[in-house]
Design an enzyme around this catalytic site. Structure first.
Site, short mmCIF file in Angstrom:
data_model
loop_
_atom_site.label_atom_id
_atom_site.label_comp_id
_atom_site.label_asym_id
_atom_site.label_seq_id
_atom_site.Cartn_x
_atom_site.Cartn_y
_atom_site.Cartn_z
N PHE A 63 -28.32 3.60 8.21
CA PHE A 63 -28.64 2.25 7.94
C PHE A 63 -30.11 2.24 7.76
CE2 PHE A 63 -30.03 -1.85 8.55
CZ PHE A 63 -29.33 -2.74 7.62
N ASP A 64 -30.80 2.65 9.09
CA ASP A 64 -32.29 2.68 9.21
C ASP A 64 -33.22 3.36 8.11
OD1 ASP A 64 -32.14 0.99 11.30
OD2 ASP A 64 -32.21 3.06 12.82
N LYS A 145 -34.20 -2.25 24.60
CA LYS A 145 -33.55 -2.88 23.69
C LYS A 145 -32.25 -2.76 23.78
CE LYS A 145 -33.97 -3.01 18.46
NZ LYS A 145 -32.47 -2.78 18.08
N CYS A 440 -0.54 30.72 20.62
CA CYS A 440 -2.00 31.19 20.86
C CYS A 440 -2.63 31.94 19.79
CB CYS A 440 -2.08 32.18 21.98
SG CYS A 440 -3.67 32.64 22.25
N CYS A 465 -4.70 38.20 27.19
CA CYS A 465 -4.97 37.24 25.97
C CYS A 465 -6.70 37.54 25.75
CB CYS A 465 -4.95 35.83 26.36
SG CYS A 465 -5.81 34.88 24.86
#
Length: 759
Positions: A63-64, A145, A440, A465
């Site tokens: 937006f900015d 802010k 897996c 693994c």
């Protein structure tokens, strides 16, 4: 809170945002008019979604950028500007769902700047304007802010009679009954020295801690979590039933006065003191300063500490403190000339979720993660973010192909907050649901929870693994383990797996295939004995510093042979051999961390090393009939960790790792230096911030070797807090509890002699 929002009939395409500012000056008149129309529509649409529907279609950063482009376009072509341009109006429209009420005095937006250079230019201009009018150099009130919802409170004769949103600045929505449920806001002002009618303004927000707890409850109930505290607060205040609002943990800090007839304060800061006397909640985070350098210091400090605060912030507001000067400077049609908001780099953006894949960790846990269109957030480019587990994916409601809210706070791992639901139907191709794999992805073993009732699923093939071995090797060499700099993740992949498929054919992902020359972490301290000459890895081919998407295999541990030179170990490989030898002398707690025992991190490992001193003593304790109770009673361990230790050491191949490391020369005992006095016996000490000469680990080690407990959090049982630079909330809590705070010099004195009798 975003002070200005806006929108369009079509979602923003990434190229529209990224090229916006570069395209402005080059556009011809008709192109400028067309772009202007698109920008106005976009900004108005986004403003309605943000203010009235509490469902933003674009991130603050997007937006900015659009708003900044519109301002530049209007500056180049002022003939395009109309009275209803987003740059000429404040906030959003008033929702028809609530009664419209007029503010006694108008509520303005704030001018935003996005760089320190812009802020400096603004402050210099404002100071020059003040001095030109004959005034003294201004004092600046600097404050946080708050990322919340602006609310205007109207008190008559000290009694709250109305609360309203800002709306378009002139007219807002009547939310009196909902605001009445917020405990921070007094229904009646304290004292008697207030005007017969006064408007008090501030921000309603949800504290960061409360927001996290709220979202945990939402996920536990199977509901989608809130995207961010601001939208949650805004939605809470717009509930039709005040009883629903009352269930939300809303808070408020006030920061100004609108209608103020009869009020005699001379400055903004003096007004804050008066508001506090009236019983209004005032932010603890503001300071009046005199110089530009002090303003910049304030910004730098809270930029580093923004995640230690009560609430979310997105920037710093700087105001001229003197009220007479404020009145002289006045306002434009939209913003005051005496105040500005500096915006920190965004920590929350929108991006497209391209895919959801899973990764297998060192303990076998299978974790989904999102792959997104690369986007810059919190100062770094992010294209991956964790989704924790399959239940979280479902609770967040994200689907592959969604535009999602991505958050990255400082060094925190990027997190996908949730989908932008308003854009889901517009996605082409349509979104699709993520399905958790049943096997897996590395070794093909069927996945399952480790125990009944566990949410996480795991690969039970822990020994063989390939990816689990890769992750364990990378972990043991990390800073919490043996701290072997030359054994990073790429080296761990090279050691434990073959080169795998060409990444160009695998979506750019380098997937460990296994096996490699290292088949168990038991071999880590024998790496020099392995044949590493043929180990290769995939590297992306680059052209003029840019990736080409093509990959080639290159030697990792050895140089490439030429006609003149044979292949030999690289300097990095030689360094790896040296660092492995040094690692053999690591203290016991690092050895325990390196073993990848579930739940056993540095804190528990230090506690075990302090209590038992040797690996042999720990193993002996594990054989005792009351092993679980004995281990659980160690300060800093507890039942869950005790159970994990017992389970881990009961596995034969785990014991083989310990034996192999010991045989390779790894010290499995901490040398007890009898010359070190036990000066801190019975004391609990917390170290926070950065000390001048001691690292955090060195400070904790010094505490433990002298008989003290190195704690991670401050409580009433804390004996001392050692505070360095950027100490944060732990220091604040220590001061609130009256706990002695030491700098490094005083800490070193305490280590030498212990507390003095007076202490």
């Amino acid at each position: 809170m975003r002070q200005d929002r806006t929108v369009s009939s079509e979602p923003v395409e990434p190229q529209d945002i990224s090229t916006a500012s570069e395209a402005v000056e080059a556009v011809p008149d008709q192109a400028a008019r067309d772009r202007y129309s698109v920008l106005v529509d976009l900004i108005q649409k986004y403003r309605v979604a943000y203010y009235n529907e509490d469902a933003p279609l674009a991130s603050d950063a997007e937006f900015d950028l659009l708003y900044s482009e519109l301002e530049k376009l209007e500056a180049l072509h002022p003939e395009l500007v109309t009275n209803d341009s987003p740059t000429q109006v404040v906030g959003g429209d008033v929702s028809v769902a609530f009664a419209a009420v007029d503010h006694v005095a108008r509520m303005y937006s704030l001018e935003d700047v996005f760089s320190l250079e812009e802020l400096e230019a603004w402050l210099v201009r404002a100071a020059a304007s003040v001095e030109k009018r004959g005034g003294q150099p201004p004092q600046w009130l600097t404050e946080l802010k708050i990322d919340g919802l602006a609310v205007n409170l109207l008190y008559r004769d000290g009694v709250l009679v109305r609360a309203a949103t800002r709306g378009d600045g002139t007219t807002g929505e009547d939310i009196t009954h909902n605001v009445a449920t917020i405990k921070d806001i007094p229904q009646k002002l304290s004292g008697t020295n207030f005007p017969s009618e006064v408007e008090i303004r501030g921000e309603v927000f949800i504290a960061s801690k409360d927001f996290a707890e709220l979202n945990e409850k939402m996920v536990a109930a199977g509901k989608a979590p809130f995207a961010n505290p601001r939208n949650s607060a805004a939605g809470s205040l717009r509930q039709k039933d005040p009883a629903e609002t009352a269930k939300r943990p809303l808070s408020m800090f006030v920061h100004g006065i609108g209608a103020r007839e009869g009020l005699s304060t001379a400055s903004q800061s003096e007004t804050y003191a008066l508001l506090k006397e009236w019983g209004m909640p005032i932010s603890p985070y503001f300071k009046v300063v005199s110089t530009l350098a002090e303003v910049m210091d304030f910004i730098a400090y809270y930029g580093e500490h923004r995640h230690d605060l009560i609430h979310e912030i997105d920037g710093i507001v700087v105001k001229v403190d003197d009220l007479a000067t404020q009145r002289e400077l006045g306002h434009t049609s939209r913003v005051p000339r005496w105040s500005v908001a500096y915006k920190y780099p965004p920590e929350e953006v929108h991006t497209k979720l391209l895919d959801i894949q899973v990764q297998v960790g060192r303990t076998g846990r299978v974790t989904p993660f999102g792959i997104m269109e690369p986007v810059k957030v919190a100062g770094s480019t992010v294209e991956r973010a964790t989704l924790h587990n399959q239940d979280v994916v479902k609770a967040k409601g994200v689907m592959i192909g969604d535009v999602v809210v991505l958050r990255k706070a400082g060094d925190v791992i990027p997190e996908i907050v949730g989908p932008v639901m308003a854009l889901r139907e517009l996605q082409d191709p349509p979104v699709r649901e993520f399905v958790m794999p049943t096997h897996c992805p590395s070794c093909g073993t069927e996945l399952a929870p480790a125990k009944d009732g566990d949410i996480d699923i795991r690969c039970p093939n822990t020994k063989s693994c390939p990816i689990q071995l890769t992750e364990r090797v990378a972990h043991l060499s990390g800073r919490g383990g043996f701290d072997i700099e030359a054994l990073g993740y790429e080296a761990a992949v090279a050691l434990t797996s073959g080169p795998g498929p060409d990444p160009a054919e695998n979506g750019g992902s380098i997937a460990p295939a296994g096996p490699g020359p290292l088949t168990s972490e038991a071999q880590v301290f024998s790496i020099a004995e392995l044949d590493l000459s043929g180990v290769v890895v995939w590297r992306e081919i680059r052209s003029k510093g840019e990736g080409t998407g093509r990959f080639q295999q290159v030697p990792y541990f050895y140089t490439k042979a030429t006609s003149k030179k044979p292949s030999v170990p690289t300097k990095t490989t030689e360094k790896l051999y040296e660092e492995l030898e040094k690692a053999k002398k690591a203290p016991l707690w690092r050895v325990l961390v390196a073993l990848s025992i579930r739940h056993v991190g540095p804190t528990a490992s230090r506690a075990l090393a302090t209590r038992y001193g040797t690996m042999a003593a720990i193993q002996e304790a594990l054989l005792a009939p009351d092993a679980r109770e004995q281990l659980a009673n160690v300060d800093g361990v507890g039942g869950i960790i005790a159970e994990a230790l017992i389970e881990w050491f009961a596995v034969d191949w785990h014991q083989e790792i310990v034996a192999a490391w010991a045989a390779a020369g790894v010290l499995m005992a901490d040398a007890v230096d009898e010359s070190v006095p036990r000066t801190l016996e019975g004391l609990t000490i917390v170290v926070t911030g950065t000390l001048p000469t001691l690292s955090r680990d060195e400070a904790k080690e010094a505490i433990i070797t002298r008989g003290g407990k190195a704690a991670g959090s401050v409580s009433k049982n804390t004996s001392y807090v050692v505070a360095g630079e950027a100490a944060g909330t732990k220091l604040d809590k220590a001061e609130a509890l009256g706990i002695p705070v030491l700098d490094e010099e005083a800490f070193i004195a305490l280590l030498a002699t212990g507390p003095t009798p007076a202490e």
